[in-house]
Write an enzyme that holds these catalytic residues in place. Structure first.
Site: not given
Ligand SMILES: Cc1cc2nc3c(=O)[nH]c(=O)nc-3n(C[C@H](O)[C@H](O)[C@H](O)COP(=O)(O)OP(=O)(O)OC[C@H]3O[C@@H](n4cnc5c(N)ncnc54)[C@H](O)[C@@H]3O)c2cc1C
Length: 537
Positions: A359, A362-363
């Protein structure tokens, strides 16, 4: 109002404030820490404001110390000026001075400390109570911001309600320009918890507390539901676009529905950086679209988030067990979507979360200024490579073929941004120490192997339908592994339906919402006039 009228109004306010302070049960010690020689407007303001408050009440004790005093060491104070409010009881500190609009925050903080109560609503208290590790909260504010007091007072209430868990710093950005720059707090109010940006703008207290708990921005608040047994007409498994749309349509048809989601609401959309093909939005962030959908759904249907559906026993009623409770329902809609496919190489599982990610939304920010690879050649891989590139991550695309499968517009964008591509290349092993630091690569055409240094591996090589639950209860699947249905979203088991990516097909947000809505309408018609009863007669 003439000057005489203004004077008498002011005198009235003063009398009311005196009466309010007189009723407070607790003393309010305020410590002012300053550097020797600091005589800035901020220091002067603190002295003047606290004198004005002390003229109203003797409950406030104002003490001033230099930064080299032992109390500054004891309470870890290093900035001038800093105000500590009742530091023996609470972790509330003010970096700067309560100028302008911030005077309102200071007044409310002093009253709440004197009261010794947060005066939070029960729902917000419940969220705070469930936080199990300390939160250091920073709320960035400015004198001219009329929205800042609401956010700062949320912080004060949290620090009073859970002093063992929440400490608060209200940071005046005019006085602390270095901190404002360090945290990119260029618009206020802005809230950080444990140095993670958790909110921008003034928020309700429930949303504020939920963001402290989750350590991420939260825009919708879903109250806790403690019921052990819930009865519904239709239970929707999955809070992605299909499940959320189904919830809206089911309730609007007059059915009692509920959505159960084990993970983040929005499903795959929550991990999509930018959506450009959902009608009504030329361009919208995936999370923003999720917030809009969830807020809309919550107008109609209860959502049970953080709850995994473990088992379904068909019958009348259908019994659905989750990790938190049991549902008795007349129909179940499986909108369980899809999850990312694994690469299946050595090191992938070992370094998952330690450099291996599925992701980029997200990261990705964790890799800003560092080098990563993106694995894949489809729309997702190219979209995510571009997203990483635009957030300042050095990204190389690795693709096992010599041509991308992504849409032309995305491919062009990739090349226009000069993102390097390693063609005909497969990863054989992900290597590292505590975190990923290298890959063993193999060129498919030449058979040559090589080592490639990298800080991270983002994998976007496709999705598998989430059919574990369906298979467990005997729902038939297609040869490709998707749920087989009759065109009206009915599976082979009476009362069990499907919608969205789990059915295969185009796998888009717009198709998932369409299928979810159609499935809800089919369920409504079947519950009025059950097709399985008709078949029997
Ligand atoms: C990176 C990426 C980019 C994309 N970009 C676009 C795009 O630009 N435009 C577009 O139209 N589409 C895009 N898509 C595809 C789109 O997101 C999906 O088609 C859509 O989300 C499918 O919706 P769904 O509700 O069927 O499933 P999902 O979104 O997968 O949601 C299913 C939900 O069910 C939950 N669930 C599963 N099992 C259980 C259980 N046992 N108990 C409780 N909950 C459960 C899951 O946690 C999940 O939240 C993208 C997808 C990805 C991954």
């Amino acid at each position: 109002m003439d000057s005489h009228g203004q004077e008498s109004a002011n005198a009235n306010i003063m009398r009311q404030l005196q009466a309010t302070f007189a009723r407070l049960p607790n003393d309010i010690p305020v410590y002012h820490f300053i550097a020797r020689g600091d005589d800035t407007i901020f220091v002067q303001t603190n002295r003047q404001i606290m004198k004005a408050f002390r003229d109203l009440t003797d409950k406030i004790q104002f003490r001033e110390y230099f930064l080299d005093h032992e109390l500054a060491r004891k309470w870890n104070v290093s900035r001038s000026p800093t105000l500590l409010i009742a530091p023996e009881r609470y972790g509330i500190r003010w970096l700067g001075a309560p100028l302008g609009e911030e005077g309102r925050t200071m007044l409310e903080a002093l009253i709440l400390v004197g009261l010794g109560e947060s005066q939070l609503k029960d729902e917000a208290k419940a969220v705070l109570k469930s936080i199990d590790s300390p939160r250091n909260v920073k709320v960035f504010v400015s004198a001219t911001c009329p929205y800042c007091p609401q956010e700062a007072v949320n912080g004060v209430r949290a620090a009073i309600e859970a002093p063992e868990m929440v400490s608060l710093e209200i940071v005046d950005i005019q006085c602390n320009t270095d901190l404002a720059e360090q945290y990119s707090a260029l618009s206020v109010p802005q809230c950080y918890a444990n140095d993670v940006l958790v909110g921008q703008g003034a928020r309700t207290e429930e949303i504020f507390m939920a963001s402290l708990k989750k350590l991420e921005p939260v825009t919708v608040f879903i109250p806790e539901n403690t019921a052990e047994l819930v009865e519904t007409d239709v239970l929707i498994v999955g809070g992605g676009p299909a499940g959320l749309a189904a919830g809206i349509y089911a309730e609007r048809s007059g059915l009692k529905a509920a959505v159960v989601e084990r993970d983040a609401l929005g499903g795959q959309v929550a991990t999509t950086p930018i959506v450009e093909n959902y009608p009504g939005f030329t361009q919208v962030g995936g999370r923003t679209l999720v917030d809009i959908m969830v807020s809309h759904a919550l107008e109609y249907v209860p959502i049970f988030q953080g709850e995994n559906v473990l088992d379904i026993t068909p019958g009348d009623p259908v019994v659905v067990s989750t990790t938190r409770r049991t549902f008795h329902t007349r129909a179940v809609l499986l909108a369980t979507g899809a999850t990312h496919r694994l690469l299946g190489v050595k090191g992938e599982k070992e370094f998952s979360g330690k450099g291996v990610s599925y992701c980029s939304t997200c990261d990705g920010p964790l890799f800003k200024g560092r080098q990563v690879v993106m694995v894949g050649g489809g729309n997702s891989a190219v979209t995510e490579a571009l997203h990483l590139h635009h957030m300042g991550v050095g990204v190389t695309l690795i693709h096992r073929r010599d041509k991308l499968r992504a849409q032309e517009v995305l491919t062009k964008n990739l090349f226009d941004n000069h993102i390097p591509v390693l063609w005909d290349t497969e990863i054989q092993e992900i290597r590292g120490d505590k975190q990923v630091n290298a890959l063993l690569l193999r060129n498919n055409k030449t058979g040559e192997t090589s080592t490639f240094e990298t800080n991270g591996v983002f994998i976007a090589i496709g999705y598998e339908p989430t059919v574990g639950l369906a298979s467990k209860i005997g729902v038939e699947l297609t040869p490709d592994g998707f749920i087989r249905h009759d065109g009206n979203h009915r599976t082979n088991i009476p009362g069990i339906y499907s919608a969205g990516d789990v059915e295969g097909g185009y796998k888009q947000i717009v198709t998932a919402t369409g299928q979810g809505s159609a499935a809800a309408l089919a369920i409504f018609e079947d519950l009025i006039n059950p097709y399985w009863m008709k078949n029997k007669s």
